[in-house]
Write an enzyme that holds these catalytic residues in place. Structure first.
Site, PDB file in Angstrom:
ATOM      1  N   ASP A 147      46.067  48.597  48.205  1.00  0.00           N
ATOM      2  CA  ASP A 147      45.103  47.998  47.270  1.00  0.00           C
ATOM      3  C   ASP A 147      43.735  48.610  47.459  1.00  0.00           C
ATOM      4  O   ASP A 147      43.415  49.099  48.531  1.00  0.00           O
ATOM      5  CB  ASP A 147      44.914  46.514  47.648  1.00  0.00           C
ATOM      6  CG  ASP A 147      46.007  45.651  47.110  1.00  0.00           C
ATOM      7  OD1 ASP A 147      46.845  46.149  46.374  1.00  0.00           O
ATOM      8  OD2 ASP A 147      45.988  44.457  47.466  1.00  0.00           O
TER       9      ASP A 147
ATOM     10  N   MET B 189      38.502  35.378  44.039  1.00  0.00           N
ATOM     11  CA  MET B 189      38.204  35.979  42.735  1.00  0.00           C
ATOM     12  C   MET B 189      37.347  35.027  41.893  1.00  0.00           C
ATOM     13  O   MET B 189      37.596  34.845  40.705  1.00  0.00           O
ATOM     14  CB  MET B 189      39.512  36.327  41.987  1.00  0.00           C
ATOM     15  CG  MET B 189      40.303  37.383  42.721  1.00  0.00           C
ATOM     16  SD  MET B 189      41.938  37.638  42.019  1.00  0.00           S
ATOM     17  CE  MET B 189      42.866  36.304  42.733  1.00  0.00           C
TER      18      MET B 189
ATOM     19  N   LYS C  90      43.591  47.067  42.139  1.00  0.00           N
ATOM     20  CA  LYS C  90      43.084  46.127  41.148  1.00  0.00           C
ATOM     21  C   LYS C  90      41.766  45.633  41.686  1.00  0.00           C
ATOM     22  O   LYS C  90      41.613  45.413  42.863  1.00  0.00           O
ATOM     23  CB  LYS C  90      44.008  44.922  41.064  1.00  0.00           C
ATOM     24  CG  LYS C  90      45.333  45.206  40.514  1.00  0.00           C
ATOM     25  CD  LYS C  90      45.689  44.041  39.603  1.00  0.00           C
ATOM     26  CE  LYS C  90      46.974  44.268  38.907  1.00  0.00           C
ATOM     27  NZ  LYS C  90      48.064  44.289  39.801  1.00  0.00           N
TER      28      LYS C  90
HETATM   29  N1  SAH Z   1      45.475  38.552  49.656  1.00  0.00           N
HETATM   30  C1  SAH Z   1      44.032  38.472  49.792  1.00  0.00           C
HETATM   31  C2  SAH Z   1      43.361  37.969  48.533  1.00  0.00           C
HETATM   32  C3  SAH Z   1      43.512  38.881  47.338  1.00  0.00           C
HETATM   33  S1  SAH Z   1      42.627  38.308  45.943  1.00  0.00           S
HETATM   34  C4  SAH Z   1      43.685  37.586  50.995  1.00  0.00           C
HETATM   35  O1  SAH Z   1      44.574  36.948  51.557  1.00  0.00           O
HETATM   36  O2  SAH Z   1      42.525  37.564  51.383  1.00  0.00           O
HETATM   37  C5  SAH Z   1      41.097  39.175  46.094  1.00  0.00           C
HETATM   38  C6  SAH Z   1      39.972  38.214  46.442  1.00  0.00           C
HETATM   39  O3  SAH Z   1      39.996  37.898  47.820  1.00  0.00           O
HETATM   40  C7  SAH Z   1      38.578  38.782  46.222  1.00  0.00           C
HETATM   41  O4  SAH Z   1      38.201  38.660  44.864  1.00  0.00           O
HETATM   42  C8  SAH Z   1      37.758  37.864  47.099  1.00  0.00           C
HETATM   43  O5  SAH Z   1      37.563  36.603  46.485  1.00  0.00           O
HETATM   44  C9  SAH Z   1      38.697  37.651  48.276  1.00  0.00           C
HETATM   45  N2  SAH Z   1      38.422  38.561  49.398  1.00  0.00           N
HETATM   46  C10 SAH Z   1      39.217  39.517  49.881  1.00  0.00           C
HETATM   47  N3  SAH Z   1      38.664  40.124  50.949  1.00  0.00           N
HETATM   48  C11 SAH Z   1      37.465  39.523  51.145  1.00  0.00           C
HETATM   49  C12 SAH Z   1      36.424  39.675  52.095  1.00  0.00           C
HETATM   50  N4  SAH Z   1      36.478  40.588  53.073  1.00  0.00           N
HETATM   51  N5  SAH Z   1      35.333  38.878  51.996  1.00  0.00           N
HETATM   52  C13 SAH Z   1      35.263  37.932  51.036  1.00  0.00           C
HETATM   53  N6  SAH Z   1      36.226  37.738  50.114  1.00  0.00           N
HETATM   54  C14 SAH Z   1      37.318  38.512  50.163  1.00  0.00           C
END
Ligand code: SAH
Length: 269
Positions: free
Chosen positions: A47, A182, A69
């Site tokens: 990703d 998100m 994405k």
């Molecule tokens: N599978 C991922 C989430 C994917 S959706 C998980 O478990 O974290 C993508 C969203 O995750 C982003 O839009 C944001 O809201 C959040 N996100 C992912 N990494 C992040 C980070 N390092 N800091 C803050 N938000 C994060």
């Protein structure tokens, strides 16, 4: 009743697909298993969320493909990603499908598993640390607390139809804690829905951008103000919104002025 041995517990023969959690960004928050698999990887499809520091740990001989994405930006359609995973796995090499955070949260994992299974391939999941865990660690808060909240919700700010619908009445209750993934573009919508359902304007809301990375930023705000604060802060990285939680230090220092609190704290690594 059915009792099964876990069919996905162990890596299998070449041709398998591993859905691997990359964690929130800090390479030290990878699991040991993730690190071993990345070091031995042959094909990695990742990703956009996966940090460059983590990509640097992948076996230099591996084929590395991005299938990303991002929010509302340009994206590889899911069907193309599914087809890519299947095509690579069919060519005989084990494939690592590397996903930000934990692959089991907001990663369209089921669609990818269906494609892999539909192609008659084996797969396994290796969990990772999710963004909500990294964000709550960053602000020094527990996601649950006795006598405050015995449950916590992980929700998405938008889904395939646009802004996502949720049980706003439940989310608006005092003491409720919700991690919004998100959610940046949905800030006004979230605020409107919550306030319409009785959410108190002084409910703490904290945004954590780039949680766990050197670019981490914490924005402490309230339900009344967070869309404005968010726009002013112009966050560019991935951000998690924690509804119902304030950064611990701010909460301890100024409990009575919580509703006036607007602060952007650049976090030292
Ligand atoms: N599978 C991922 C989430 C994917 S959706 C998980 O478990 O974290 C993508 C969203 O995750 C982003 O839009 C944001 O809201 C959040 N996100 C992912 N990494 C992040 C980070 N390092 N800091 C803050 N938000 C994060």
């Amino acid at each position: 009743m059915t009792i099964q041995c876990n069919p996905h517990a162990k890596p299998r023969a070449p041709g398998d697909v591993t859905f691997l959690g990359a964690g929130p960004g800090d390479p030290e928050l990878l699991t040991l298993r993730a690190l071993k698999l990345l070091e031995a990887a042959r094909v990695v499809i990742h990703d956009r969320l996966v940090s460059p520091e983590i990509l640097a740990l992948i076996n230099p001989a591996a084929k590395i493909l991005e299938a990303g994405k991002r929010g509302f930006g340009p994206a590889t359609p899911q069907t193309r990603i599914n087809a890519l995973i299947v095509a690579e796995a069919r060519s005989g090499q084990p494939v690592i499908r590397l996903k930000g955070g934990d692959p089991v949260l907001f990663g369209r994992l089921d669609e990818e598993i269906d494609a892999v299974e539909g192609a008659g391939l084996q797969w396994q999941i290796v969990p990772g640390i999710t963004a909500a865990s990294a964000a709550s660690a960053a602000i020094g808060q527990s996601l649950t607390r006795r006598a405050r909240n015995g449950s916590v919700r992980f929700i998405t700010g938008h889904d395939m139809e646009g802004f996502a619908d949720h049980d706003w009445r439940a989310l608006s209750q005092p003491g409720t804690v919700t991690a919004v993934y998100m959610g940046k573009a949905a800030a006004r919508y979230l605020q409107g829905r919550l306030m319409m359902h009785g959410g108190r304007p002084d409910t703490p809301v904290t945004l954590v951008e780039n949680a766990s990375t050197p670019h981490e930023r914490i924005l402490g705000s309230t339900l009344a103000r967070f869309p404005v604060d968010l726009a002013e802060a112009a966050l560019e990285g991935p951000a998690l919104i924690l509804l119902g939680l304030a950064p611990r230090a701010a909460q301890a220092a100024r409990p009575e002025t919580l509703h006036h609190q607007e602060e952007l704290v650049a976090h030292a690594p």
